[in-house]
Write an enzyme that holds these catalytic residues in place. Structure first.
Site, PDB file in Angstrom:
ATOM      1  N   LEU A  64       0.838  -1.205   0.000  1.00 52.09           N
ATOM      2  CA  LEU A  64       0.000   0.000   0.000  1.00 52.09           C
ATOM      3  C   LEU A  64       0.873   1.256   0.000  1.00 52.09           C
ATOM      4  O   LEU A  64       2.073   1.183   0.265  1.00 52.09           O
ATOM      5  CB  LEU A  64      -0.913  -0.037   1.227  1.00 52.09           C
ATOM      6  CG  LEU A  64      -1.889  -1.233   1.224  1.00 52.09           C
ATOM      7  CD1 LEU A  64      -2.477  -1.478   2.610  1.00 52.09           C
ATOM      8  CD2 LEU A  64      -3.000  -1.006   0.202  1.00 52.09           C
ATOM      9  N   PRO A  65       0.270   2.433  -0.266  1.00 53.90           N
ATOM     10  CA  PRO A  65       1.099   3.635  -0.418  1.00 53.90           C
ATOM     11  C   PRO A  65       1.895   4.033   0.829  1.00 53.90           C
ATOM     12  O   PRO A  65       3.098   4.259   0.739  1.00 53.90           O
ATOM     13  CB  PRO A  65       0.092   4.734  -0.791  1.00 53.90           C
ATOM     14  CG  PRO A  65      -1.060   3.999  -1.405  1.00 53.90           C
ATOM     15  CD  PRO A  65      -1.130   2.685  -0.665  1.00 53.90           C
ATOM     16  N   THR A  93       6.392   0.681   2.174  1.00 50.02           N
ATOM     17  CA  THR A  93       7.365   1.475   2.928  1.00 50.02           C
ATOM     18  C   THR A  93       6.593   2.428   3.827  1.00 50.02           C
ATOM     19  O   THR A  93       5.855   3.289   3.325  1.00 50.02           O
ATOM     20  CB  THR A  93       8.267   2.297   1.981  1.00 50.02           C
ATOM     21  OG1 THR A  93       8.908   1.405   1.070  1.00 50.02           O
ATOM     22  CG2 THR A  93       9.309   3.066   2.764  1.00 50.02           C
ATOM     23  N   LYS A 168      15.063   0.024   5.662  1.00 52.20           N
ATOM     24  CA  LYS A 168      14.615   0.602   4.385  1.00 52.20           C
ATOM     25  C   LYS A 168      14.829   2.127   4.375  1.00 52.20           C
ATOM     26  O   LYS A 168      15.316   2.706   3.396  1.00 52.20           O
ATOM     27  CB  LYS A 168      13.130   0.266   4.200  1.00 52.20           C
ATOM     28  CG  LYS A 168      12.433   0.964   3.055  1.00 52.20           C
ATOM     29  CD  LYS A 168      12.894   0.465   1.715  1.00 52.20           C
ATOM     30  CE  LYS A 168      12.265   1.278   0.596  1.00 52.20           C
ATOM     31  NZ  LYS A 168      12.808   0.933  -0.702  1.00 52.20           N
ATOM     32  N   LYS A 243       8.959  11.070   0.020  1.00 55.49           N
ATOM     33  CA  LYS A 243       8.260  10.419   1.144  1.00 55.49           C
ATOM     34  C   LYS A 243       9.267   9.683   2.037  1.00 55.49           C
ATOM     35  O   LYS A 243       9.247   9.831   3.266  1.00 55.49           O
ATOM     36  CB  LYS A 243       7.222   9.423   0.595  1.00 55.49           C
ATOM     37  CG  LYS A 243       6.452   8.676   1.670  1.00 55.49           C
ATOM     38  CD  LYS A 243       5.660   7.486   1.109  1.00 55.49           C
ATOM     39  CE  LYS A 243       6.326   6.189   1.470  1.00 55.49           C
ATOM     40  NZ  LYS A 243       5.591   4.984   1.140  1.00 55.49           N
TER      41      LYS A 243
HETATM   42  P1  NAD Z   1       1.029   2.611  -6.084  1.00 57.72           P
HETATM   43  O1  NAD Z   1       0.403   3.885  -5.674  1.00 57.72           O
HETATM   44  O2  NAD Z   1       1.274   2.334  -7.534  1.00 57.72           O
HETATM   45  O3  NAD Z   1       0.169   1.362  -5.496  1.00 57.72           O
HETATM   46  C1  NAD Z   1      -0.510   1.380  -4.292  1.00 57.72           C
HETATM   47  C2  NAD Z   1      -1.835   0.706  -4.508  1.00 57.72           C
HETATM   48  O4  NAD Z   1      -2.542   0.611  -3.266  1.00 57.72           O
HETATM   49  C3  NAD Z   1      -2.759   1.475  -5.465  1.00 57.72           C
HETATM   50  O5  NAD Z   1      -3.117   0.642  -6.557  1.00 57.72           O
HETATM   51  C4  NAD Z   1      -3.972   1.835  -4.594  1.00 57.72           C
HETATM   52  O6  NAD Z   1      -5.210   1.820  -5.307  1.00 57.72           O
HETATM   53  C5  NAD Z   1      -3.919   0.738  -3.549  1.00 57.72           C
HETATM   54  N1  NAD Z   1      -4.642   1.075  -2.331  1.00 57.72           N
HETATM   55  C6  NAD Z   1      -4.616   2.225  -1.604  1.00 57.72           C
HETATM   56  N2  NAD Z   1      -5.443   2.123  -0.541  1.00 57.72           N
HETATM   57  C7  NAD Z   1      -5.998   0.885  -0.590  1.00 57.72           C
HETATM   58  C8  NAD Z   1      -6.936   0.190   0.218  1.00 57.72           C
HETATM   59  N3  NAD Z   1      -7.478   0.764   1.292  1.00 57.72           N
HETATM   60  N4  NAD Z   1      -7.299  -1.070  -0.142  1.00 57.72           N
HETATM   61  C9  NAD Z   1      -6.754  -1.652  -1.229  1.00 57.72           C
HETATM   62  N5  NAD Z   1      -5.872  -1.039  -2.048  1.00 57.72           N
HETATM   63  C10 NAD Z   1      -5.490   0.214  -1.724  1.00 57.72           C
HETATM   64  O7  NAD Z   1       2.407   2.540  -5.272  1.00 57.72           O
HETATM   65  P2  NAD Z   1       3.670   1.592  -5.547  1.00 57.72           P
HETATM   66  O8  NAD Z   1       4.645   2.279  -6.413  1.00 57.72           O
HETATM   67  O9  NAD Z   1       3.162   0.230  -5.930  1.00 57.72           O
HETATM   68  O10 NAD Z   1       4.309   1.547  -4.083  1.00 57.72           O
HETATM   69  C11 NAD Z   1       3.711   0.780  -3.034  1.00 57.72           C
HETATM   70  C12 NAD Z   1       4.654   0.841  -1.830  1.00 57.72           C
HETATM   71  O11 NAD Z   1       5.936   0.305  -2.201  1.00 57.72           O
HETATM   72  C13 NAD Z   1       4.903   2.250  -1.308  1.00 57.72           C
HETATM   73  O12 NAD Z   1       4.942   2.223   0.093  1.00 57.72           O
HETATM   74  C14 NAD Z   1       6.279   2.605  -1.889  1.00 57.72           C
HETATM   75  O13 NAD Z   1       6.977   3.543  -1.084  1.00 57.72           O
HETATM   76  C15 NAD Z   1       6.966   1.252  -1.899  1.00 57.72           C
HETATM   77  N6  NAD Z   1       8.031   1.091  -2.896  1.00 57.72           N
HETATM   78  C16 NAD Z   1       7.852   1.518  -4.180  1.00 57.72           C
HETATM   79  C17 NAD Z   1       8.878   1.331  -5.107  1.00 57.72           C
HETATM   80  C18 NAD Z   1       8.719   1.788  -6.548  1.00 57.72           C
HETATM   81  O14 NAD Z   1       9.728   1.765  -7.286  1.00 57.72           O
HETATM   82  N7  NAD Z   1       7.536   2.182  -6.984  1.00 57.72           N
HETATM   83  C19 NAD Z   1      10.079   0.702  -4.727  1.00 57.72           C
HETATM   84  C20 NAD Z   1      10.210   0.249  -3.424  1.00 57.72           C
HETATM   85  C21 NAD Z   1       9.171   0.439  -2.513  1.00 57.72           C
END
Ligand code: NAD
Length: 299
Positions: A64-65, A93, A168, A243
């Site tokens: 999740l975000p 994260t 992390k 973030k």
């Molecule tokens: P993203 O915004 O693409 O995905 C998050 C998903 O969560 C979205 O599809 C959203 O609709 C869903 N969501 C939000 N609230 C929800 C709920 N209540 N129920 C169900 N689904 C819900 O973000 P991301 O890029 O996939 O990143 C996710 C996590 O991973 C973050 O914490 C980010 O910091 C971490 N991260 C991202 C990367 C990257 O390269 N993108 C790398 C390492 C870590």
């Protein structure tokens, strides 16, 4: 193994697909129907809600975000509905306090929980080559590792609950600082009349060598293919880096740690984000340092 996968965005979508590819029965849910559809196309079973997704599963994985989403989804939907035997793993994260708060609630409810944030971007999520840093009870680690294996290049236990998030945050603070340092070096090299590829070749073999340079060179056309070769599209968004740097600054303030370069990195990414470029890859900060933002297409 039956797995509920909650959060199918940029990272979660690829990760859930790896679980399916490993032969697991994946019950997938996201607030966005479009991404649930993609997971179903990859072989997952679409669930209409979190509470339906977690029914009868062996493990629940969330991606999740940020902290508030994780706290809400666990306290309101996962903990009241998942079987007590299910292993709960949050790969998002988030701040260390949120991770520890959710772990405490899970433990009180009789669940095993792990915070297991990842290093590696969307390509690693799709390829099953993420690095997981895990905070969990020592005796739970073998099961956590087994659950994460189809998505992992490496799974390392950092310590007790919250330790995965601590690792992390420290890692990404170092990454933010090293990327800005790499960008500054390219910008100075340009001003001094050095060609970027000559500078890349020399610094890659000298003491300035670091991941931000050799694996993720921010100058287009230099080094391996990266987001800089796609006008800084895709990759790791500057807003996400901001973030993580804010999480590091909050943690440093609470713990009494001295992190002046982390503070500078947060300020630089905050400015880049304020200028409207938070959706661009974090290596795009090079263009700001070069005074070349006009060439950084926002469409
Ligand atoms: P993203 O915004 O693409 O995905 C998050 C998903 O969560 C979205 O599809 C959203 O609709 C869903 N969501 C939000 N609230 C929800 C709920 N209540 N129920 C169900 N689904 C819900 O973000 P991301 O890029 O996939 O990143 C996710 C996590 O991973 C973050 O914490 C980010 O910091 C971490 N991260 C991202 C990367 C990257 O390269 N993108 C790398 C390492 C870590």
């Amino acid at each position: 193994m039956k797995v509920a996968f909650i959060g199918l965005g940029n990272m979660g979508g690829g990760m859930a697909a790896r679980q399916v590819a490993d032969g697991r029965e994946v019950h997938a849910f996201d607030l966005s129907e479009a991404v649930v559809g993609k997971a179903v196309a990859a072989g997952a079973r679409g669930a209409g809600s979190v509470s339906k997704a977690v029914q009868g599963v062996d493990a629940v994985i969330t991606m999740l975000p940020a902290g508030p989403h994780v706290r809400k989804v666990y306290s309101e939907e996962i903990l009241p509905n998942a079987p007590r035997s299910a292993l709960l793993i949050d790969c998002s994260t988030v701040d260390v306090e949120s991770a520890r708060a959710v772990a405490g609630q899970a433990k009180a409810g009789g669940f095993r929980f792990a915070d297991a944030p990842v290093s590696g971007g969307t390509a690693a999520a799709e390829g099953g080559t993420l690095a997981f840093m895990v905070g969990c009870g020592e005796t739970d680690f073998a099961d956590v590792e087994r659950a994460l294996k189809p998505m992992a290049r490496v799974v390392i236990r950092a310590g007790e609950h919250g330790a995965g998030q601590a690792a992390k945050i420290c890692n990404n603070m170092l990454l933010g600082i090293s990327m800005i340092g790499t960008c500054e070096a390219f910008a100075l090299a340009e001003r001094l009349g050095l060609s970027p590829d000559r500078f890349f070749e020399i610094a890659s073999k000298s003491s300035g060598q670091c991941w931000s340079l050799t694996s993720y060179a921010p100058w287009p056309g230099v080094g391996p293919q990266t987001a800089s070769d796609r006008n800084y599209e895709g990759g790791f968004a500057a807003g996400m880096m901001l973030k993580d740097l804010k999480l590091a600054q909050e943690a440093a303030a609470k713990a009494g740690a001295t992190t002046p370069l982390g503070a500078q990195a947060a300020a630089i990414y905050a400015l880049f984000d304020r200028l409207g470029y938070g959706g661009k890859d974090f290596s795009g900060v090079l263009q700001m340092l070069r005074g070349e933002l006009a060439g950084l297409n926002l469409e």
